[in-house]
Design an enzyme around this catalytic site. Structure first.
Site, PDB file in Angstrom:
ATOM      1  CG  ASP A 208      -2.102   0.925   1.111  1.00  0.00           C
ATOM      2  OD1 ASP A 208      -1.892   2.146   0.925  1.00  0.00           O
ATOM      3  OD2 ASP A 208      -3.244   0.438   1.204  1.00  0.00           O
TER       4      ASP A 208
ATOM      5  CE1 TYR B 141     -13.977   3.015  -8.288  1.00  0.00           C
ATOM      6  CE2 TYR B 141     -16.371   3.236  -8.270  1.00  0.00           C
ATOM      7  CZ  TYR B 141     -15.221   2.617  -7.807  1.00  0.00           C
ATOM      8  OH  TYR B 141     -15.311   1.604  -6.879  1.00  0.00           O
TER       9      TYR B 141
ATOM     10  CB  THR C 192      -6.659   6.742   0.242  1.00  0.00           C
ATOM     11  OG1 THR C 192      -6.498   5.451  -0.351  1.00  0.00           O
ATOM     12  CG2 THR C 192      -6.667   7.795  -0.854  1.00  0.00           C
TER      13      THR C 192
ATOM     14  CG  LEU D 148     -26.121   8.589   3.449  1.00  0.00           C
ATOM     15  CD1 LEU D 148     -26.212  10.112   3.431  1.00  0.00           C
ATOM     16  CD2 LEU D 148     -27.373   7.960   2.846  1.00  0.00           C
TER      17      LEU D 148
END
Length: 339
Positions: free
Chosen positions: A31, A139, A35, A186
């Protein structure tokens, strides 16, 4: 089994890495931490920092890797529209480099974290795997391209590949949960309002043809998703690319999500009606019938309240981590109405 997990410092990748360790596998995480978070990588994993273009071939070239779980990707729809080149290079280009390394190292199994966004606006719901692939943004298009590359590698080189397509992942597994610098999902946005980090959450459209007029979306608990990845790893068959949609099979509206968050957190969570956003379908729900039949997979935590409760427990436990105690400033005071 020794498994390479790309993007294993991210939300989903770290939970899957933890489940692999529990199942007795050796795990190597690659990684670049652009992010992801170093402290999300489970203890017991070997960690290699860097981009998958450079580091994954090194890890695979060293030998002893039996399978790959590929999560590393850019995943913000709005960013993909504004800067599509990042998604073709960062998602597609890097994945093709990974596949070259997989083939060179004679690794025979790969599971890919795809997305139900490859279907775009569907003709009907719940969405099945035979629905037309017509992504509505770069995307989704980048993920569809990788799916196609996997199918070709399986056909031409005998690799066993599985693509898992899902919409909204939520919840947490103990110390591993959703932490994004720019939040677009959300449930964490609504929980940020409950924590005082945002003033309100925006509901984008209340006139959709749904029971309460707001968009309906599928939510899946991250631990259920992790279980599906382990089952998919076992289901990889030489020369075959298999696709599985994952979801609860029943969606929850934006208003339902906000109300459940109010109940779980005990906070009022102000909400403001905002205009519809272009391209937001009324209902997006994935059919998981194939995963149930062929993988023996079943969501164990399907209840929205349980999903939100786990997410809330994670966020409150990490209240002051990474400066999260500071209030989110305008213009980011209103959250996304759908995820």
């Amino acid at each position: 089994m020794r498994v390479l997990v790309t993007g294993g410092a991210g939300y989903i990748g770290s939970v899957v890495a933890a489940r692999l360790l529990e199942a007795g596998s050796e795990v190597v995480v690659v990684d670049d931490l652009s992010t992801g978070h170093r402290d999300a990588v489970p203890d017991g994993c070997a960690f290699v920092e860097g981009c998958i273009r450079d580091r994954a071939p090194e890890v695979l070239g060293a030998g002893r890797i039996d399978a790959v779980l590929h999560f590393a990707a850019r995943s913000v729809v709005a960013e993909s529209v504004a800067r599509p080149e990042l998604y073709w290079a960062g998602n597609v280009g890097a994945s093709l480099a990974l596949l070259d390394a997989v083939r060179a190292a004679d690794v025979r199994r790969i599971v890919f974290s795809s997305t139900a966004a490859v279907y775009g606006e569907p003709d009907g719901v719940p969405i099945r795997e035979d629905a037309p692939v017509r992504p509505a943004n770069p995307y989704g298009a980048s993920k569809a391209a990788i799916d196609a590359a996997l199918a070709e590698h399986a056909r031409m080189h005998g690799i066993g590949a599985v693509s898992l397509r899902y919409f909204n992942v939520a919840g947490a597994q103990g110390p591993r949960g959703e932490r994004h610098t720019t939040e677009t999902h959300l449930i964490p946005i609504v929980l940020q309002v409950a924590r005082g980090l945002r003033g309100s959450v925006a509901i984008h459209g209340t006139d959709y043809p749904t029971p309460d007029g707001t968009c309906v979306r599928d939510y899946i608990h991250v631990t259920d998703l992790a279980d599906a990845h382990l089952r998919a790893l076992e289901a990889c068959a030489p020369g075959s690319h298999r696709v599985f949609n994952l979801g609860n099979g029943a969606g929850f509206s934006v208003r339902e999500v906000i109300e459940v968050c109010r109940e779980v957190t005990g906070h009022p969570i102000p909400a403001a009606v905002a205009p519809r956003r272009a391209g937001d379908p009324a209902v997006l729900v994935a059919s998981a019938d194939r995963a149930r039949a062929e993988l023996g997979w079943e969501p164990r935590i399907p209840a929205l309240r349980d999903i939100v409760a786990d997410a809330w427990a994670f966020h409150t436990a990490h209240e002051d981590r990474n400066g999260q105690g500071a209030r989110v400033r305008a213009p980011g005071m209103s959250g996304s109405g759908t995820a």
